[in-house]
Scaffold this active site. Structure first.
Site, PDB file in Angstrom:
ATOM      1  N   GLU A 201       0.847  -1.206   0.000  1.00 28.14           N
ATOM      2  CA  GLU A 201       0.000   0.000   0.000  1.00 28.14           C
ATOM      3  C   GLU A 201       0.873   1.243   0.000  1.00 28.14           C
ATOM      4  OE1 GLU A 201      -3.194  -0.027   2.887  1.00 28.14           O
ATOM      5  OE2 GLU A 201      -3.250   2.159   2.892  1.00 28.14           O
TER       6      GLU A 201
ATOM      7  N   LYS B 191      -6.788  -0.909  11.755  1.00 29.56           N
ATOM      8  CA  LYS B 191      -6.239  -1.352  10.457  1.00 29.56           C
ATOM      9  C   LYS B 191      -4.986  -0.525  10.139  1.00 29.56           C
ATOM     10  CE  LYS B 191      -5.934  -1.452   5.744  1.00 29.56           C
ATOM     11  NZ  LYS B 191      -5.110  -0.604   4.893  1.00 29.56           N
TER      12      LYS B 191
ATOM     13  N   ASP C 116       4.435 -14.520  11.572  1.00 26.83           N
ATOM     14  CA  ASP C 116       3.115 -14.929  11.088  1.00 26.83           C
ATOM     15  C   ASP C 116       2.114 -13.782  11.288  1.00 26.83           C
ATOM     16  OD1 ASP C 116       0.598 -16.014  10.795  1.00 26.83           O
ATOM     17  OD2 ASP C 116       1.057 -17.872  11.854  1.00 26.83           O
TER      18      ASP C 116
ATOM     19  N   HIS D  39      -2.066  10.368  -0.202  1.00 22.55           N
ATOM     20  CA  HIS D  39      -2.402   9.213  -1.037  1.00 22.55           C
ATOM     21  C   HIS D  39      -2.401   9.589  -2.514  1.00 22.55           C
ATOM     22  CE1 HIS D  39      -4.479   6.242   1.895  1.00 22.55           C
ATOM     23  NE2 HIS D  39      -3.252   6.527   2.221  1.00 22.55           N
TER      24      HIS D  39
END
Ligand code: MEV
Length: 445
Positions: A89, A282, A298, A394
């Site tokens: 991202e 998130k 992991d 962004h």
């Protein structure tokens, strides 16, 4: 469309890699030759290295490249790190780097390892007298520990091992259902194999102990034995703090006082509202996962554990903020069962490099690094959200991706970056800009 029979196959796993690709290309793609070439082009040029990668999974047909970046200037507990991050991202690494630099100038990140306890469970049904089960558990426990002596001997030498065994009664929720809850210290390894091996031995020993005791083979039924990825006591805390006035001034003319107040409000909103908390967390995992993947740990285990932790009570923010006596403090408390030895950490060539880049940290040090990166990421996201909005950063990256897609020249990149500085970026608007620009140039030629 291919017919469904063409898509079925038996013996796929024993086919050679090239044949697997050929079969897939022929039966699932319009242009098989192009696909074969493309998939093969991502194979490692060194056969030995490719074998290592293939060994991590099954039915491998190629490699899936992901960007490997670094975020420098992380000052954590007085030591400077350049943090490796694997993430697809845009803006994440840039945000982490900017936040790291910001806090480096204000004392850096501080951390505390709260505990490193890992957990596993043996789930079983007991069909006999409940009192027999509990009264004899003291002796059962001795047998379970004795029977795992050999399995645990190496771990013990490294300072770890089995910490405790508890017998839990779940019969109010499900008839006959009991559990052995075991806790472990696995030092610098994630310890999944060690824990699962111990648990399977516990299950065998538990059965034989009670079968001998009662003289009945069917008094106990083991359902399953497996570690729990929920490790609330394998916990790290990371924080940053400084006097409000040292926060400096922010974009759009925002003062430090207003910034601190709005930042605190944004965190409180994530503490109150589940919808916001999910996006907020998130953002934290944008940072955490990127380091977890880069170091061969992991990320599914880390994510599922973190979200369960965030859901204690009702799902809420993992990070918190306070403004007291003129001090702005921002912190994160997050469970983190990770390792720096064994498994992928010692096998994956880039994971090994990542750990080397971090100067081969202990598992505890890596917990601190990962939590600090999560906190930095969260700081960067909230800073953008409450000042300029997230799209500004962004869109800059988005614009570069669109320009690359439209095969813009260097000159066009420069012009577009200038033009779109304060304009809305979309695929259409960039395409039109390039079209007009190219037309103007051809008219003047
Ligand atoms: C995007 O990947 C992450 C953010 O949405 C996190 C947040 O909203 O806090 C920017």
């Amino acid at each position: 469309m291919k017919d469904d029979n063409q898509k079925k196959i038996s013996g796929f796993s024993s086919m050679r890699k090239r044949d697997k690709i050929k079969w897939i290309a022929k039966n699932f793609f319009k242009d098989p030759e192009v696909v074969i070439k493309e998939l093969s082009s991502y194979w490692h040029s060194n056969d030995e290295q490719q074998k290592i990668l293939d060994g991590f999974s099954e039915n491998t047909i190629s490699n899936f490249p992901m960007p490997f970046g670094v975020a420098p200037n992380f000052l954590i507990d007085g030591k400077t790190y350049c943090v490796p991050m694997v993430i697809e991202e845009s803006s994440v690494v840039a945000a982490a780097s900017a936040a790291a630099k910001f806090w480096m100038e204000r004392g850096g990140f501080k951390t505390e390892i709260v505990d490193t306890k890992k957990l596993g469970q043996v789930h079983f049904f007991w069909y006999g007298d409940r009192q027999d089960l509990f009264e004899n558990f003291v002796n059962a426990k001795i047998k379970l520990m004795e029977d795992t002596n050999e399995i645990a001997s190496n771990m013990k030498k490294r300072g770890g091992g089995i910490l405790n065994l508890e017998l839990l009664d779940f019969t109010e929720k499900k008839n006959n259902y009991y559990q052995i809850k075991a806790s472990f210290e696995t030092c610098d390894s994630m310890g999944a194999n060690f824990i699962n091996t111990c648990l399977e031995q516990f299950a065998k020993s538990l059965s034989s102990f009670y079968q001998e005791l009662t003289g009945q083979d069917d008094c106990i039924e083991i359902i399953m034995s497996i570690l729990s990825n929920y490790t609330p006591e394998c916990l790290v805390k990371a924080w940053v703090e400084c006097p409000i006035e040292e926060l400096g001034d922010f974009k759009n003319g925002m003062t430090a006082e207003i910034f601190a107040r709005r930042f605190n409000d944004a965190i409180e909103i994530a503490e109150i509202d589940t919808y916001r908390a999910t996006t907020h967390n998130k953002g934290i995992y944008n940072g955490i996962d990127a380091v977890i993947i880069a170091t061969g740990n992991d990320f599914r285990a880390i994510e599922s554990c973190g979200h369960t932790y965030a859901a204690e009570g009702s799902y809420s923010s993992l990070s918190h903020c306070s403004i007291e006596d003129g001090i702005f403090k921002f912190w994160l408390e997050v469970p983190m069962a990770i390792g720096t030895v064994g498994g992928l950490t010692s096998l994956h060539p880039i994971a090994k490099r990542s750990l080397e880049l971090l100067e081969n940290p202990t598992a505890k040090e890596l917990m601190s690094i990962v939590a600090s990166t999560g906190l930095a990421q969260n700081f960067g996201a909230i800073r953008s959200l409450i000042t300029t909005g997230i799209q500004q950063g962004h869109m800059k990256m988005h614009l570069q991706n669109i320009l690359r897609h439209l095969e813009a020249s260097e000159e066009e990149y420069e012009k577009a970056n200038l033009y779109f500085k304060d304009r809305v970026v979309s695929f259409g608007s960039v395409r039109n800009f390039l079209k007009l620009n190219r037309q103007t140039i051809s008219q003047t030629d």
